[in-house]
Design an enzyme around this catalytic site. Structure first.
Site, PDB file in Angstrom:
ATOM      1  N   TYR A  51     100.563   4.388  62.562  1.00 14.52           N
ATOM      2  CA  TYR A  51     101.029   3.919  61.290  1.00 14.52           C
ATOM      3  C   TYR A  51     102.320   2.999  61.147  1.00 14.52           C
ATOM      4  O   TYR A  51     102.324   2.179  60.459  1.00 14.52           O
ATOM      5  CB  TYR A  51     101.684   5.468  60.732  1.00 14.52           C
ATOM      6  CG  TYR A  51     102.438   5.046  59.582  1.00 14.52           C
ATOM      7  CD1 TYR A  51     101.949   4.980  58.312  1.00 14.52           C
ATOM      8  CD2 TYR A  51     103.970   5.401  59.432  1.00 14.52           C
ATOM      9  CE1 TYR A  51     102.571   4.829  57.118  1.00 14.52           C
ATOM     10  CE2 TYR A  51     104.699   4.999  58.276  1.00 14.52           C
ATOM     11  CZ  TYR A  51     103.954   4.847  57.104  1.00 14.52           C
ATOM     12  OH  TYR A  51     104.491   4.846  55.938  1.00 14.52           O
TER      13      TYR A  51
ATOM     14  N   LYS B 235     102.663  -0.728  59.513  1.00 18.24           N
ATOM     15  CA  LYS B 235     103.763  -0.917  58.395  1.00 18.24           C
ATOM     16  C   LYS B 235     104.611  -2.271  59.108  1.00 18.24           C
ATOM     17  O   LYS B 235     105.087  -3.115  58.192  1.00 18.24           O
ATOM     18  CB  LYS B 235     104.690   0.033  58.217  1.00 18.24           C
ATOM     19  CG  LYS B 235     104.151   1.064  57.309  1.00 18.24           C
ATOM     20  CD  LYS B 235     103.621   0.594  55.880  1.00 18.24           C
ATOM     21  CE  LYS B 235     103.288   1.615  54.909  1.00 18.24           C
ATOM     22  NZ  LYS B 235     102.861   1.264  53.688  1.00 18.24           N
TER      23      LYS B 235
END
Length: 258
Positions: free
Chosen positions: A155, A159
């Site tokens: 994750y 990002k």
């Protein structure tokens, strides 16, 4: 400044996307709202039309699907394709395991949604903006894209990609009037953690115990502000956290009595 501007928001059926739709509707924008859950989108449309009398168009869309994106744009009235503001909000986290233990299906979902889906929409919309001589791309990144934390390897990587895609795109369009903004929220209490924990609400609620997190409306206010500054002003990046959060992994929580 935003009245009758055409605003496209992905992931608009809940959380930050829904809150952003409300904020733009209050300003009189024309909304194109997309998400996988058409029922929720239609309910939001009904409420926005009732409350603000604005024009709202809903499309069922999974941003991972290039063909679906093409289909949405093919079915869209020509005037709606002249998008002024693209809010790349669709994104998610799946799981909180170590990378060597995580389900590889979760890898695919996060990478395909957070990176590839954002790129697909950007590639579709930015040429239109350049042709029209106006436009603003607002990407929803995360503090997780600045500093990694345990259990968030993939994750955080996605990002971080959003940050560098935003920076690179800003360079690619520097000779045009197009603006590019990356908004990097910290802890925001939406359905984000429920999705991360595959529907386990008890685990999700525990994430926010002992701290007052940001709300979706807080981030929507920031989105609206970045979209409202004068034409010669470009807000490149905004990082927003709750008062008791310093980075993605450094948080102070008060003890909660059970």
């Amino acid at each position: 400044m935003l009245k009758d501007k055409i605003v496209f928001i992905s992931g608009a059926s809940s959380g930050i996307g829904e809150a952003a739709a409300v904020r733009f509707a209050k300003e009189g924008a024309i909304l194109i709202i997309c998400a996988r859950n058409l029922e929720k989108l239609d309910a939001l449309k009904e409420q926005l039309v009732k409350d603000y009398g604005v024009e709202v168009h809903t499309y069922k869309l999974d941003v991972r699907d290039k063909k679906a994106i093409n289909s949405v744009f093919e079915s869209m009235p020509e005037r709606l394709k002249n998008i002024d503001i693209l809010v790349n909000n669709a994104g998610l986290a799946q799981g909180l395991e170590k990378v060597q233990e995580e389900d590889m299906e979760d890898f695919d979902v996060m990478i395909d949604t957070n990176i590839k889906g954002l790129l697909y929409l950007t590639r579709k919309v930015v040429p239109i903006m350049i042709n029209n001589g106006r436009g603003h791309v607002i990407n929803i990144g995360s503090t997780a894209g600045i500093v990694a934390y345990p259990g968030g390897t993939v994750y955080c990587a996605t990002k971080a990609a959003v940050k560098f895609i935003s920076d690179g795109l800003r360079m690619d369009v520097v000779d045009t009037p197009i603006k590019v903004t990356n908004i990097q929220p910290g802890m925001v209490e939406t359905n984000f953690s429920v999705i991360r924990f595959h529907g386990d609400k008890e685990k999700a609620d525990a994430v926010y115990e002992g701290i007052e997190p940001l709300t979706a409306e807080d981030i929507a206010d920031v989105i609206l502000y970045t979209a409202s500054v004068p034409a010669h002003v470009q807000i490149c990046e905004v990082t927003v956290t709750p008062t008791h959060q310093a980075t993605a992994g450094v948080v102070h929580k008060e003890k909660v009595s059970k």
